[in-house]
Scaffold this active site. Structure first.
Site, PDB file in Angstrom:
ATOM      1  N   GLU A 140     -16.441  -3.224  -3.604  1.00 16.11           N
ATOM      2  CA  GLU A 140     -16.597  -3.242  -2.150  1.00 16.11           C
ATOM      3  C   GLU A 140     -17.264  -1.973  -1.646  1.00 16.11           C
ATOM      4  OE1 GLU A 140     -13.936  -3.753   1.954  1.00 16.11           O
ATOM      5  OE2 GLU A 140     -12.961  -3.876   0.000  1.00 16.11           O
ATOM      6  N   GLU A 165       2.016 -12.519   6.220  1.00 17.68           N
ATOM      7  CA  GLU A 165       0.754 -13.034   5.687  1.00 17.68           C
ATOM      8  C   GLU A 165       0.705 -13.041   4.166  1.00 17.68           C
ATOM      9  OE1 GLU A 165      -0.191  -8.723   7.037  1.00 17.68           O
ATOM     10  OE2 GLU A 165       1.244 -10.322   7.472  1.00 17.68           O
TER      11      GLU A 165
END
Length: 419
Positions: A157, A246
């Site tokens: 990334e 989540e």
């Protein structure tokens, strides 16, 4: 309440609860001596005096980053943990239809030995794996596996973000690491505008939980619903992370329970296991293999160093002659460095531990004055090896004893006998 390795714990194993409403650490007002040590190490003001006597409390759990540095710094043992899954884990280990999986973090194996008389920092990873098998864990998987995955994901990334600059839709630099739950909550709470700078990667345990119930379940021919994952951390804040709503990507809770190093030591002792006589064993191969790069995650600068190794080789097309990038390692404060990458240029990095130092770097980024490409933040000074769930430092209470003796001696020496 239960005493575990010198710390009081509430037998509280929450499910489906908003973690921001839980006091993961709290001050016992009956034991507080108003010394202020806890408030001194709290970077967010979550602990404050509540009366004229100076008794402290965590006044709002939402303001607490759950790092536990207050607990490890209290010389009176007045701070307790508000969440413990120990009793539940013992029950699951006995349940015939439950497949219990261990997921220990790198730093645990450098702290656990202290609970059994070893010198500070002694590596006991092999004995730890053996002890987990003797406790009855069905699979000994290892968070070092997904520390390596984090390196590949986070390093890739970073490369992508660097190469995107100047293009439409480019993600911002610097990129922040995202493996420390105290730091992530700190960003969400105090610097929400910098959330796009956080790496999109989950933490290693955030990756291993769902892998255990998908890939691990497939490879072991186990029904995912029967798998009970136990995160074993040097950290109290990981209990908060495990409850984040989540984190259920597998279709089940990714992490069913989180215990810390002190609680694992308690379980080993309660089971009557002679830890120091155990042979060294390795974790199970399916989700247990790892490299040395994963191991250094436990210290401040370790995530940065591991990710830079990958980025260096991808950007330059060359192998590092020496994989040790020691310039990024730091025990305290802020450490900055320029890493020259052949064929690319200079990668500017910063490493900080402690949220006071994190705030300084965040303020620079917010003001548009940050020169860095990549910033690693660890909430605890020196990194995870000094996490709030590690064995207590005996010097904390010993220094209190010495200070008290010195004060008494001074008072008595001040007395003078006159005729």
């Amino acid at each position: 309440m239960k005493l575990i390795e010198g710390v009081m714990y509430q037998n509280n194993a929450p499910k489906g609860v908003d973690p921001d409403s839980i006091y993961f650490v709290q001050v016992d007002a009956t034991k507080c001596e108003a010394c202020g040590s806890c408030e001194e190490v709290c970077a967010t003001g979550a602990i404050q005096s509540i009366n004229e006597d100076g008794i402290r409390q965590v006044v709002d759990p939402a303001a607490c980053m759950n790092c536990g540095q207050c607990l490890t710094s209290c010389p009176y043992g007045a701070i307790y943990e508000g969440v413990s899954y120990v009793d539940e884990v013992f029950e699951k280990l006995k349940a015939p239809d439950t497949i219990v999986v261990s997921m220990p973090a790198p730093a645990v194996r450098y702290g656990l030995g202290e609970c059994f008389g070893a010198a500070t920092g002694t590596y006991v990873g092999g004995k730890m794996h053996t002890a987990l098998r003797q406790l009855g864990f069905n699979y000994i998987w290892d968070n070092e596996f997904t520390a390596d995955v984090t390196i590949m994901e986070e390093g890739t990334e970073l490369i992508q973000r660097v190469q995107e600059q100047g293009k439409e839709g480019a993600r911002p630099l610097p990129q922040f690491t995202s493996c420390c739950p105290g730091w992530v909550k700190f960003t969400e709470t105090f610097y929400p505008d910098l959330m796009p700078n956080l790496s999109s990667c989950k933490s290693p345990i955030g990756m291993l939980g769902p892998l255990a119930k998908t890939y691990g379940a497939h490879e072991t021919h186990t029904e995912a619903k029967k798998i009970y994952t136990v995160s074993i951390m040097p950290c109290i804040a990981k209990k908060y992370e495990g409850l984040r709503p989540e984190l259920a990507d597998s279709g089940f809770r990714d992490t069913d329970a989180t215990i810390n190093t002190r609680e694992l030591a308690y379980m080993i002792k309660t089971a009557g296991i002679n830890f120091n006589s155990l042979p060294d064993q390795k974790p199970d191969a399916v989700l247990g293999d790892s490299t040395g790069a994963a191991t250094i995650f436990g210290t401040s600068g370790g995530v940065m160093e591991a990710a830079l190794r990958l980025a260096y080789e991808v950007l330059s097309g060359k192998k590092l002659s020496d994989p040790n990038i020691k310039v990024v390692r730091t025990h305290e404060g802020i450490n900055t460095a320029d890493v020259k990458v052949p064929g690319f240029g200079t990668v500017k990095i910063a490493v900080a531990s402690g949220l006071d130092n994190a705030a300084k770097l965040c303020d620079e980024v917010r003001a548009g004055k940050s020169p860095y490409h990549f910033i690693e933040i660890m909430t605890c000074p020196g990194g995870c090896v000094n996490g709030g769930g590690q064995p207590l430092d005996p010097e904390i209470q010993a220094s209190l004893f010495r200070s008290t003796v010195a004060q008494i001696n001074k008072r008595f020496r001040a007395r003078k006998v006159t005729a």
